[in-house]
Design an enzyme around this catalytic site. Structure first.
Site, short mmCIF file in Angstrom:
data_model
loop_
_atom_site.label_atom_id
_atom_site.label_comp_id
_atom_site.label_asym_id
_atom_site.label_seq_id
_atom_site.Cartn_x
_atom_site.Cartn_y
_atom_site.Cartn_z
N ASP A 267 -1.58 2.51 2.30
CA ASP A 267 -1.46 3.46 3.42
C ASP A 267 -0.37 2.96 4.35
O ASP A 267 0.09 1.83 4.24
CB ASP A 267 -2.80 3.70 4.12
CG ASP A 267 -3.30 2.53 4.94
OD1 ASP A 267 -4.04 2.79 5.90
OD2 ASP A 267 -2.97 1.38 4.64
N TYR B 25 2.06 1.57 7.41
CA TYR B 25 1.93 0.54 8.45
C TYR B 25 1.31 1.18 9.69
O TYR B 25 1.63 2.31 10.04
CB TYR B 25 3.30 -0.03 8.80
CG TYR B 25 3.97 -0.76 7.67
CD1 TYR B 25 3.39 -1.88 7.08
CD2 TYR B 25 5.21 -0.34 7.20
CE1 TYR B 25 4.03 -2.56 6.04
CE2 TYR B 25 5.86 -1.02 6.16
CZ TYR B 25 5.26 -2.13 5.58
OH TYR B 25 5.88 -2.79 4.55
N PHE C 100 6.21 0.63 1.97
CA PHE C 100 6.77 -0.72 2.18
C PHE C 100 7.96 -0.77 3.16
O PHE C 100 8.35 -1.84 3.59
CB PHE C 100 7.17 -1.39 0.85
CG PHE C 100 6.00 -1.67 -0.05
CD1 PHE C 100 5.15 -2.74 0.20
CD2 PHE C 100 5.71 -0.84 -1.13
CE1 PHE C 100 4.05 -3.00 -0.61
CE2 PHE C 100 4.60 -1.08 -1.95
CZ PHE C 100 3.79 -2.17 -1.68
N HIS D 198 -0.57 -7.46 -6.07
CA HIS D 198 0.10 -6.93 -4.87
C HIS D 198 0.98 -8.00 -4.24
O HIS D 198 0.65 -9.19 -4.28
CB HIS D 198 -0.98 -6.47 -3.87
CG HIS D 198 -0.43 -5.57 -2.81
ND1 HIS D 198 0.13 -6.06 -1.65
CD2 HIS D 198 -0.34 -4.22 -2.75
CE1 HIS D 198 0.54 -5.03 -0.91
NE2 HIS D 198 0.26 -3.90 -1.55
#
Length: 226
Positions: free
Chosen positions: A64, A66, A77, A187
């Site tokens: 989701d 920031y 990202f 991740h």
């Protein structure tokens, strides 16, 4: 919301009439009227505006947006160019790019260059309440972004999927197109990057796959802005 107006419409238009999307739309509208929500509403669909369906070469799937001020702008990202602080997961992505392809580590986290080259920077959830991670999870965005992933899977063209972390890797169940490549790794967050994200070489593997299929590879180097 700045409406999607390019060739993505053929994939997403059927979603707009479904009951889950109507509920989601009303929920998101209500949230923006009562709380601080990221990204700004006009940026929710930036990934689609910047990377039209027929130009997609690579999908990098985030979770989701920031949730701190002035970071999220609709690309997974990526943060806005005036953010001096690069988020930890993106720092690790840059470290992997450095060891994989020799890219220098830039002074910003603005990934628009990737999006314009055909890298779809998609989060599974497209909005979030300020300072409250995953606050819009389970409200319908997942169904919408699953439809997007299924739409890519149906395309008769090579695409590389970078699925980092277990939530992203679950999407592999939808991906069965023999012309396309699915890459999985832990991740890049500081909690898991050392479990196999570092050394995964996804960026060079993606470019090798694109070249093998006669497609222009991605220039992964993000330039310094400051």
């Amino acid at each position: 919301m700045a409406a999607i107006s390019n060739d993505w419409l053929e994939v997403v238009t059927p979603e707009f009439t479904k009951s889950y999307y109507k509920k989601l739309f009303n929920f998101v509208k209500d949230e923006y009227s009562k709380h601080i929500i990221y990204p700004p509403s006009e940026d929710i669909f930036n990934a689609f505006h910047l990377t039209p369906l027929n130009s997609v070469k690579v999908l990098i799937l985030g979770q989701d947006p920031y949730h701190n001020e002035h970071q999220a702008h609709g690309l997974s990202f990526s943060v806005l160019p005036d953010q001096k602080e690069i988020p930890p997961s993106l720092q690790n992505i840059y470290k992997e790019l450095n060891s994989d392809l020799g890219c220098y580590i830039p002074d910003n986290g603005y990934l628009i260059k990737w999006a314009k080259q055909g890298v779809l920077l998609l989060n599974t959830v497209l909005t979030v309440r300020a300072h409250s991670a995953n606050s819009h999870r389970g409200m319908g965005w997942e169904q919408f972004t699953d439809a997007v992933i299924r739409g890519l899977n149906k395309l008769d063209k090579p695409i590389v999927y970078m699925l980092w972390g277990s939530p992203a890797q679950k999407k592999a169940e939808m991906l069965d197109n023999p012309k396309q490549l699915v890459l999985k790794a832990p991740h890049p967050s500081p909690l898991s990057a050392y479990r196999g994200f570092f050394g995964c070489k996804h960026f060079s593997k993606a470019n090798e796959f694109l070249l093998k299929n006669g497609i222009e590879p991605i220039d992964w180097q993000i330039e310094n802005l400051h």
